[in-house]
Design a protein around this motif. Structure first.
Motif, PDB file in Angstrom:
ATOM      1  N   CYS A  15     -11.462   7.714   2.770  1.00 41.27           N
ATOM      2  CA  CYS A  15     -10.854   6.378   2.871  1.00 41.27           C
ATOM      3  C   CYS A  15      -9.528   6.314   2.120  1.00 41.27           C
ATOM      4  O   CYS A  15      -8.531   5.807   2.653  1.00 41.27           O
ATOM      5  N   ARG A  16      -9.511   6.820   0.905  1.00 41.34           N
ATOM      6  CA  ARG A  16      -8.263   6.825   0.128  1.00 41.34           C
ATOM      7  C   ARG A  16      -7.171   7.614   0.843  1.00 41.34           C
ATOM      8  O   ARG A  16      -6.022   7.181   0.913  1.00 41.34           O
ATOM      9  N   TYR A  19      -5.736   5.607   3.946  1.00 38.95           N
ATOM     10  CA  TYR A  19      -4.792   4.540   3.599  1.00 38.95           C
ATOM     11  C   TYR A  19      -3.523   5.092   2.963  1.00 38.95           C
ATOM     12  O   TYR A  19      -2.431   4.582   3.220  1.00 38.95           O
ATOM     13  N   PHE A  23       0.000   4.234   4.730  1.00 37.90           N
ATOM     14  CA  PHE A  23       1.073   3.528   4.032  1.00 37.90           C
ATOM     15  C   PHE A  23       2.322   4.394   3.885  1.00 37.90           C
ATOM     16  O   PHE A  23       3.437   3.870   3.846  1.00 37.90           O
ATOM     17  N   GLN A  30       1.400  -2.200   4.485  1.00 40.08           N
ATOM     18  CA  GLN A  30       0.880  -2.762   3.230  1.00 40.08           C
ATOM     19  C   GLN A  30       0.909  -4.283   3.240  1.00 40.08           C
ATOM     20  O   GLN A  30       0.119  -4.927   2.553  1.00 40.08           O
ATOM     21  N   PHE A  33      -2.495  -5.218   4.804  1.00 35.42           N
ATOM     22  CA  PHE A  33      -3.702  -4.729   4.150  1.00 35.42           C
ATOM     23  C   PHE A  33      -3.666  -5.132   2.683  1.00 35.42           C
ATOM     24  O   PHE A  33      -3.629  -4.300   1.797  1.00 35.42           O
ATOM     25  N   THR A  37     -10.008  -3.132  -2.513  1.00 32.06           N
ATOM     26  CA  THR A  37     -10.435  -1.783  -2.135  1.00 32.06           C
ATOM     27  C   THR A  37     -11.772  -1.838  -1.409  1.00 32.06           C
ATOM     28  O   THR A  37     -11.984  -1.123  -0.432  1.00 32.06           O
ATOM     29  N   LEU A  40     -11.082  -2.730   2.132  1.00 37.61           N
ATOM     30  CA  LEU A  40     -10.477  -1.597   2.833  1.00 37.61           C
ATOM     31  C   LEU A  40     -11.532  -0.544   3.175  1.00 37.61           C
ATOM     32  O   LEU A  40     -11.519   0.030   4.268  1.00 37.61           O
ATOM     33  N   PHE A  85      -1.898   4.070  12.178  1.00 38.94           N
ATOM     34  CA  PHE A  85      -3.249   3.946  11.627  1.00 38.94           C
ATOM     35  C   PHE A  85      -4.157   5.013  12.238  1.00 38.94           C
ATOM     36  O   PHE A  85      -4.895   5.710  11.524  1.00 38.94           O
TER      37      PHE A  85
END
Length: 104
Positions: A15-16, A19, A23, A30, A33, A37, A40, A85
């Motif tokens: 996930c980290r 994103y 970004f 950003q 979103f 966290t 997200l 994305f």
């Protein structure tokens, strides 16, 4: 199969990475979103869930994804952000697979 086999530690890392990549590719994302966290990660878990479901119920999921896309357009999310994305997901999954393969 890849998503089903992710460990509990791998999911937040994926996930980290998604994103972070998104970004970097689309900094304006950003602005859309601005959630916590937790939120997200919830969105990411829904993406993973849809990836698994598309093989089980493709027709229904196609309708769900179309409706989701229309809602995002209705919210004013620029369609130019959709591809970055998706690309961020593809890159993050590929990178995770490469990492996993290199450990073998």
């Amino acid at each position: 199969r890849f998503i089903r086999n992710l460990s509990e530690e791998s999911i937040p890392r994926l996930c980290r990475d998604v994103y972070k990549r998104f970004f970097e590719q689309a900094p304006s994302g950003q602005n859309y979103f601005k959630q916590s966290t937790t939120r997200l990660y919830f969105i990411a878990s829904k993406v993973m869930e849809m990836c698994m479901e598309i093989y089980k119920r493709p027709r229904e999921l196609m309708e769900d994804i179309s409706a989701l896309g229309l809602r995002h357009v209705g919210y004013g999310i620029p369609t130019e952000l959709f591809m970055p994305f998706v690309e961020a997901w593809s890159q993050a999954i590929y990178a995770m697979n490469v990492d996993e393969d290199s450990r073998i």
